[in-house]
Write a protein that holds these residues in place. Structure first.
Motif, PDB file in Angstrom:
ATOM      1  N   GLN A 110      64.803  18.611  49.822  1.00 32.31           N
ATOM      2  CA  GLN A 110      64.851  17.384  50.624  1.00 32.31           C
ATOM      3  C   GLN A 110      63.502  17.025  51.245  1.00 32.31           C
ATOM      4  N   GLU A 111      62.662  18.014  51.463  1.00 32.56           N
ATOM      5  CA  GLU A 111      61.349  17.769  52.058  1.00 32.56           C
ATOM      6  C   GLU A 111      60.305  17.371  51.020  1.00 32.56           C
ATOM      7  N   GLY A 112      60.611  17.535  49.738  1.00 28.46           N
ATOM      8  CA  GLY A 112      59.674  17.168  48.682  1.00 28.46           C
ATOM      9  C   GLY A 112      59.366  18.318  47.749  1.00 28.46           C
ATOM     10  N   ILE A 113      58.254  18.195  47.057  1.00 29.69           N
ATOM     11  CA  ILE A 113      57.821  19.225  46.106  1.00 29.69           C
ATOM     12  C   ILE A 113      57.455  20.490  46.877  1.00 29.69           C
ATOM     13  N   TYR A 114      57.836  21.624  46.311  1.00 31.00           N
ATOM     14  CA  TYR A 114      57.681  22.906  46.987  1.00 31.00           C
ATOM     15  C   TYR A 114      57.229  23.935  45.956  1.00 31.00           C
ATOM     16  N   ILE A 115      56.151  24.644  46.267  1.00 27.33           N
ATOM     17  CA  ILE A 115      55.657  25.718  45.404  1.00 27.33           C
ATOM     18  C   ILE A 115      55.712  27.012  46.193  1.00 27.33           C
ATOM     19  N   VAL A 116      56.317  28.020  45.602  1.00 28.52           N
ATOM     20  CA  VAL A 116      56.451  29.303  46.281  1.00 28.52           C
ATOM     21  C   VAL A 116      55.851  30.413  45.417  1.00 28.52           C
ATOM     22  N   PRO A 117      54.893  31.172  45.973  1.00 26.90           N
ATOM     23  CA  PRO A 117      54.342  32.322  45.245  1.00 26.90           C
ATOM     24  C   PRO A 117      55.243  33.538  45.457  1.00 26.90           C
ATOM     25  N   VAL A 118      55.539  34.256  44.380  1.00 27.33           N
ATOM     26  CA  VAL A 118      56.426  35.412  44.459  1.00 27.33           C
ATOM     27  C   VAL A 118      55.921  36.536  43.557  1.00 27.33           C
ATOM     28  N   ASN A 119      56.277  37.774  43.917  1.00 24.64           N
ATOM     29  CA  ASN A 119      56.103  38.892  43.000  1.00 24.64           C
ATOM     30  C   ASN A 119      57.201  38.782  41.965  1.00 24.64           C
ATOM     31  N   TYR A 120      57.022  39.406  40.829  1.00 20.83           N
ATOM     32  CA  TYR A 120      57.995  39.234  39.753  1.00 20.83           C
ATOM     33  C   TYR A 120      58.065  40.440  38.845  1.00 20.83           C
ATOM     34  N   LEU A 134      61.661  34.236  27.338  1.00 25.75           N
ATOM     35  CA  LEU A 134      60.962  34.944  28.411  1.00 25.75           C
ATOM     36  C   LEU A 134      61.768  34.740  29.682  1.00 25.75           C
ATOM     37  N   ARG A 135      62.039  35.833  30.396  1.00 25.00           N
ATOM     38  CA  ARG A 135      62.778  35.760  31.650  1.00 25.00           C
ATOM     39  C   ARG A 135      61.961  36.416  32.753  1.00 25.00           C
ATOM     40  N   PHE A 136      61.892  35.736  33.882  1.00 27.19           N
ATOM     41  CA  PHE A 136      61.267  36.291  35.077  1.00 27.19           C
ATOM     42  C   PHE A 136      62.364  36.660  36.062  1.00 27.19           C
ATOM     43  N   TYR A 137      62.125  37.723  36.830  1.00 25.75           N
ATOM     44  CA  TYR A 137      63.050  38.138  37.877  1.00 25.75           C
ATOM     45  C   TYR A 137      62.290  38.157  39.197  1.00 25.75           C
ATOM     46  N   ILE A 138      62.926  37.590  40.215  1.00 27.11           N
ATOM     47  CA  ILE A 138      62.331  37.597  41.555  1.00 27.11           C
ATOM     48  C   ILE A 138      63.424  37.958  42.553  1.00 27.11           C
ATOM     49  N   HIS A 139      63.021  38.321  43.754  1.00 30.58           N
ATOM     50  CA  HIS A 139      64.001  38.610  44.804  1.00 30.58           C
ATOM     51  C   HIS A 139      63.631  37.843  46.066  1.00 30.58           C
ATOM     52  N   SER A 140      64.596  37.708  46.947  1.00 33.79           N
ATOM     53  CA  SER A 140      64.339  37.011  48.207  1.00 33.79           C
ATOM     54  C   SER A 140      65.366  37.432  49.244  1.00 33.79           C
ATOM     55  N   ALA A 141      65.132  36.939  50.451  1.00 35.52           N
ATOM     56  CA  ALA A 141      66.138  37.071  51.500  1.00 35.52           C
ATOM     57  C   ALA A 141      67.330  36.203  51.112  1.00 35.52           C
ATOM     58  N   LYS A 142      68.374  36.258  51.896  1.00 36.24           N
ATOM     59  CA  LYS A 142      69.594  35.506  51.609  1.00 36.24           C
ATOM     60  C   LYS A 142      69.539  34.071  52.148  1.00 36.24           C
ATOM     61  N   GLU A 143      68.517  33.741  52.919  1.00 40.84           N
ATOM     62  CA  GLU A 143      68.424  32.390  53.466  1.00 40.84           C
ATOM     63  C   GLU A 143      66.971  31.954  53.513  1.00 40.84           C
ATOM     64  N   GLY A 144      66.770  30.652  53.686  1.00 44.94           N
ATOM     65  CA  GLY A 144      65.424  30.106  53.765  1.00 44.94           C
ATOM     66  C   GLY A 144      65.248  28.944  52.798  1.00 44.94           C
ATOM     67  N   ARG A 145      64.096  28.342  52.862  1.00 39.87           N
ATOM     68  CA  ARG A 145      63.814  27.148  52.054  1.00 39.87           C
ATOM     69  C   ARG A 145      63.930  27.427  50.560  1.00 39.87           C
ATOM     70  N   LYS A 146      63.387  28.554  50.114  1.00 43.26           N
ATOM     71  CA  LYS A 146      63.443  28.908  48.689  1.00 43.26           C
ATOM     72  C   LYS A 146      64.891  29.003  48.217  1.00 43.26           C
ATOM     73  N   VAL A 147      65.721  29.682  48.980  1.00 44.98           N
ATOM     74  CA  VAL A 147      67.132  29.861  48.632  1.00 44.98           C
ATOM     75  C   VAL A 147      67.825  28.499  48.546  1.00 44.98           C
ATOM     76  N   GLN A 148      67.576  27.645  49.528  1.00 48.62           N
ATOM     77  CA  GLN A 148      68.193  26.315  49.530  1.00 48.62           C
ATOM     78  C   GLN A 148      67.710  25.477  48.351  1.00 48.62           C
ATOM     79  N   ALA A 149      66.416  25.539  48.057  1.00 54.07           N
ATOM     80  CA  ALA A 149      65.866  24.745  46.947  1.00 54.07           C
ATOM     81  C   ALA A 149      66.441  25.202  45.613  1.00 54.07           C
ATOM     82  N   PHE A 150      66.518  26.520  45.395  1.00 50.77           N
ATOM     83  CA  PHE A 150      67.054  27.030  44.134  1.00 50.77           C
ATOM     84  C   PHE A 150      68.545  26.716  43.996  1.00 50.77           C
ATOM     85  N   ALA A 151      69.269  26.709  45.104  1.00 46.12           N
ATOM     86  CA  ALA A 151      70.703  26.394  45.057  1.00 46.12           C
ATOM     87  C   ALA A 151      70.927  24.917  44.716  1.00 46.12           C
TER      88      ALA A 151
END
Length: 174
Positions: A34-44, A54-71
């Motif tokens: 909702q806030e616009g384009i979002y780029i997040v750097p992650v380990n993988y 090709l598949r990438f795997y990442i992990h995160s907390a259960k809440e936050g902007r990244k979680v909301q954007a991916f959902a």
């Protein structure tokens, strides 16, 4: 994906692409919320088996902007790169940068199955800390989100460093 303008810079060999995947440590994922384009750097971590995407795997907390954007949006872009130094020139605009990169698009999904989560976390650990002893408790698996980014298109690209003694090319030649 569209053709690369400078085809001589495209990396097509799987072996060379695998070297970039192995050496790079940060994957940048582009999405939108909702806030616009979002780029997040992650380990993988990653997997690229014969005949599979090709598949990438990442992990995160259960809440936050990244979680909301991916959902909200499964379609994402991604980039990872290896820096190889400044290419010095004889005038300002002849300077450049040597690099290798992989960019592409795919779909990201939350892994809910515990075995899939373990697989994703194992891939992450194998890539980031291959010497680490792996064990994932049920509480740990419940406490973390694990995602799989399955690529649908990607390209490797490189700008090679100058060889010693090599003169800098003009923009028309590069």
């Amino acid at each position: 994906m569209r053709k690369m303008r400078l085809a001589k810079r495209e990396i097509q060999e799987k072996k060379r692409l695998m070297e970039i995947l192995e050496q790079a440590k940060v994957l940048r994922i582009g999405t939108m919320d909702q806030e616009g384009i979002y780029i997040v750097p992650v380990n993988y971590g990653y997997s690229w088996e014969e005949g599979e995407p090709l598949r990438f795997y990442i992990h995160s907390a259960k809440e936050g902007r990244k979680v909301q954007a991916f959902a909200a949006r499964e379609d994402v872009g991604f980039e990872l790169d290896l820096e190889q130094g400044v290419i010095r020139g004889t005038y300002t605009c002849s300077y450049s940068y040597a690099y290798q990169s992989i960019t592409g698009t795919g779909k990201i999904r939350l892994l809910e199955d515990m075995e899939e989560k373990k697989h994703g976390l194992t891939r992450i650990m194998e890539h980031m800390a291959p010497e680490a002893e792996l064990s994932f408790s049920p509480d740990m698996l419940q406490a973390v989100n694990v995602y799989c980014l399955e690529t649908n298109a990607f390209r490797g690209k490189e700008r090679k460093p100058k060889k010693s003694g090599e003169e800098e090319m003009t923009n028309d030649q590069s």
